[in-house]
Design a protein around this motif. Structure first.
Motif, mmCIF file in Angstrom:
data_model
loop_
_atom_site.group_PDB
_atom_site.id
_atom_site.type_symbol
_atom_site.label_atom_id
_atom_site.label_comp_id
_atom_site.label_asym_id
_atom_site.label_seq_id
_atom_site.Cartn_x
_atom_site.Cartn_y
_atom_site.Cartn_z
ATOM 1 N N TRP A 4 0.824 -1.198 0.000
ATOM 2 C CA TRP A 4 0.000 0.000 0.000
ATOM 3 C C TRP A 4 0.852 1.240 0.000
ATOM 4 O O TRP A 4 2.055 1.176 0.163
ATOM 5 C CB TRP A 4 -1.006 0.009 1.093
ATOM 6 N N VAL A 5 0.169 2.361 -0.227
ATOM 7 C CA VAL A 5 0.826 3.661 -0.196
ATOM 8 C C VAL A 5 0.304 4.424 1.006
ATOM 9 O O VAL A 5 -0.773 4.148 1.517
ATOM 10 C CB VAL A 5 0.580 4.471 -1.498
ATOM 11 N N LEU A 29 0.432 11.031 -6.060
ATOM 12 C CA LEU A 29 -0.183 10.211 -7.097
ATOM 13 C C LEU A 29 0.879 9.672 -8.045
ATOM 14 O O LEU A 29 0.769 8.547 -8.542
ATOM 15 C CB LEU A 29 -1.220 11.018 -7.874
ATOM 16 N N GLU A 30 1.898 10.468 -8.281
ATOM 17 C CA GLU A 30 3.000 10.022 -9.133
ATOM 18 C C GLU A 30 3.649 8.770 -8.550
ATOM 19 O O GLU A 30 3.902 7.789 -9.262
ATOM 20 C CB GLU A 30 4.026 11.136 -9.288
ATOM 21 N N HIS A 31 3.911 8.785 -7.254
ATOM 22 C CA HIS A 31 4.500 7.616 -6.585
ATOM 23 C C HIS A 31 3.566 6.414 -6.702
ATOM 24 O O HIS A 31 4.002 5.295 -7.014
ATOM 25 C CB HIS A 31 4.787 7.928 -5.113
ATOM 26 N N ALA A 32 2.286 6.622 -6.456
ATOM 27 C CA ALA A 32 1.310 5.531 -6.540
ATOM 28 C C ALA A 32 1.269 4.949 -7.951
ATOM 29 O O ALA A 32 1.250 3.727 -8.131
ATOM 30 C CB ALA A 32 -0.069 6.027 -6.116
ATOM 31 N N ILE A 38 -6.823 3.638 -3.883
ATOM 32 C CA ILE A 38 -6.662 4.486 -5.054
ATOM 33 C C ILE A 38 -6.464 3.580 -6.266
ATOM 34 O O ILE A 38 -5.746 2.579 -6.177
ATOM 35 C CB ILE A 38 -5.497 5.481 -4.894
ATOM 36 N N THR A 39 -7.130 3.924 -7.355
ATOM 37 C CA THR A 39 -7.023 3.132 -8.572
ATOM 38 C C THR A 39 -6.347 3.951 -9.668
ATOM 39 O O THR A 39 -6.278 5.181 -9.584
ATOM 40 C CB THR A 39 -8.406 2.685 -9.084
ATOM 41 N N ASP A 40 -5.894 3.242 -10.687
ATOM 42 C CA ASP A 40 -5.312 3.941 -11.826
ATOM 43 C C ASP A 40 -6.353 4.853 -12.473
ATOM 44 O O ASP A 40 -6.049 5.963 -12.899
ATOM 45 C CB ASP A 40 -4.718 2.959 -12.839
ATOM 46 N N ARG A 41 -7.590 4.422 -12.472
ATOM 47 C CA ARG A 41 -8.677 5.242 -13.020
ATOM 48 C C ARG A 41 -8.872 6.514 -12.188
ATOM 49 O O ARG A 41 -9.094 7.597 -12.737
ATOM 50 C CB ARG A 41 -9.972 4.441 -13.088
ATOM 51 N N PRO A 70 0.185 15.373 -10.611
ATOM 52 C CA PRO A 70 0.345 14.131 -9.854
ATOM 53 C C PRO A 70 1.597 14.113 -8.969
ATOM 54 O O PRO A 70 1.669 13.334 -8.031
ATOM 55 C CB PRO A 70 0.408 13.038 -10.930
ATOM 56 N N ALA A 71 2.541 14.982 -9.253
ATOM 57 C CA ALA A 71 3.748 15.054 -8.421
ATOM 58 C C ALA A 71 3.502 15.859 -7.146
ATOM 59 O O ALA A 71 4.300 15.821 -6.210
ATOM 60 C CB ALA A 71 4.895 15.673 -9.211
ATOM 61 N N ARG A 72 2.393 16.594 -7.104
ATOM 62 C CA ARG A 72 2.079 17.423 -5.927
ATOM 63 C C ARG A 72 0.777 17.015 -5.230
ATOM 64 O O ARG A 72 0.518 17.463 -4.117
ATOM 65 C CB ARG A 72 1.980 18.887 -6.336
ATOM 66 N N THR A 73 -0.014 16.206 -5.873
ATOM 67 C CA THR A 73 -1.292 15.785 -5.297
ATOM 68 C C THR A 73 -1.072 14.505 -4.493
ATOM 69 O O THR A 73 -0.460 13.562 -4.985
ATOM 70 C CB THR A 73 -2.330 15.525 -6.409
ATOM 71 N N THR A 74 -1.566 14.475 -3.257
ATOM 72 C CA THR A 74 -1.383 13.294 -2.412
ATOM 73 C C THR A 74 -2.538 12.315 -2.592
ATOM 74 O O THR A 74 -3.632 12.688 -3.012
ATOM 75 C CB THR A 74 -1.284 13.673 -0.922
ATOM 76 N N CYS A 75 -2.263 11.095 -2.250
ATOM 77 C CA CYS A 75 -3.286 10.046 -2.325
ATOM 78 C C CYS A 75 -4.489 10.388 -1.447
ATOM 79 O O CYS A 75 -5.628 10.118 -1.827
ATOM 80 C CB CYS A 75 -2.686 8.709 -1.918
ATOM 81 N N SER A 76 -4.247 11.002 -0.309
ATOM 82 C CA SER A 76 -5.352 11.329 0.598
ATOM 83 C C SER A 76 -6.340 12.306 -0.028
ATOM 84 O O SER A 76 -7.514 12.321 0.322
ATOM 85 C CB SER A 76 -4.824 11.891 1.914
ATOM 86 N N GLU A 77 -5.874 13.111 -0.988
ATOM 87 C CA GLU A 77 -6.761 14.071 -1.637
ATOM 88 C C GLU A 77 -7.802 13.395 -2.524
ATOM 89 O O GLU A 77 -8.808 14.019 -2.863
ATOM 90 C CB GLU A 77 -5.943 15.071 -2.456
ATOM 91 N N LEU A 78 -7.581 12.140 -2.876
ATOM 92 C CA LEU A 78 -8.545 11.427 -3.713
ATOM 93 C C LEU A 78 -9.370 10.413 -2.936
ATOM 94 O O LEU A 78 -10.271 9.799 -3.501
ATOM 95 C CB LEU A 78 -7.843 10.717 -4.874
#
Length: 139
Positions: A14-15, A21-24, A49-52, A65-73
């Motif tokens: 997991w992330v 998002l870039e890392h994910a 989080i999915t690729d979609r 995607p380099a600045r947006t975190t997974c938690s934001e989605l």
């Protein structure tokens, strides 16, 4: 009776909520998967989080995607199943929630994921047909 642990794909990764998002996306590519569970600061499941999601909810809207975190989605309450849950419980959760992937938890820790491919490998043709009809009926 088979359990979630019997049919899951073990060793899920997991992330973190704070990962980008870039890392994910890079991890998904490396692992050849389309979804990653998201953990909170206590290593507890807090989302998926999915690729979609990355494409539709971020890139298509111009988010970096380099600045947006997974938690934001992260949206809603993540669904999961205990490792010792029966396959009928797994199918019911997937069908009722209309989802295609399900994290498997044991002792409050992620131990695997169940995907449509796992369902296909472990169920009878009749069970697969019922599952497909239930999950995809309204789509």
């Amino acid at each position: 009776m088979a359990t979630a642990k019997d049919i899951m794909h073990p060793g899920a990764q997991w992330v973190s909520r704070q990962d980008t998002l870039e890392h994910a996306a890079r991890l998904m590519r490396e692992l050849d998967i389309g979804a990653l569970p998201i953990s909170d600061e206590n290593d507890r499941l807090c989302g998926i989080i999915t690729d979609r999601d990355i494409v539709v909810k971020a890139i298509a809207l111009g988010r970096d995607p380099a600045r947006t975190t997974c938690s934001e989605l992260c949206e809603g309450t993540p669904r999961w199943v205990e490792a010792d849950a029966g396959v009928d419980d797994v199918l019911r959760e997937l069908e009722v929630r209309q989802i295609k992937r399900l994290p498997v938890i044991e002792d409050k820790r992620l131990v695997g994921m169940i995907s449509e491919a796992d369902i296909g490998r472990h169920l009878s043709d009749h069970e697969i047909a019922e599952f497909v009809e239930s999950v995809y009926a309204g789509q």
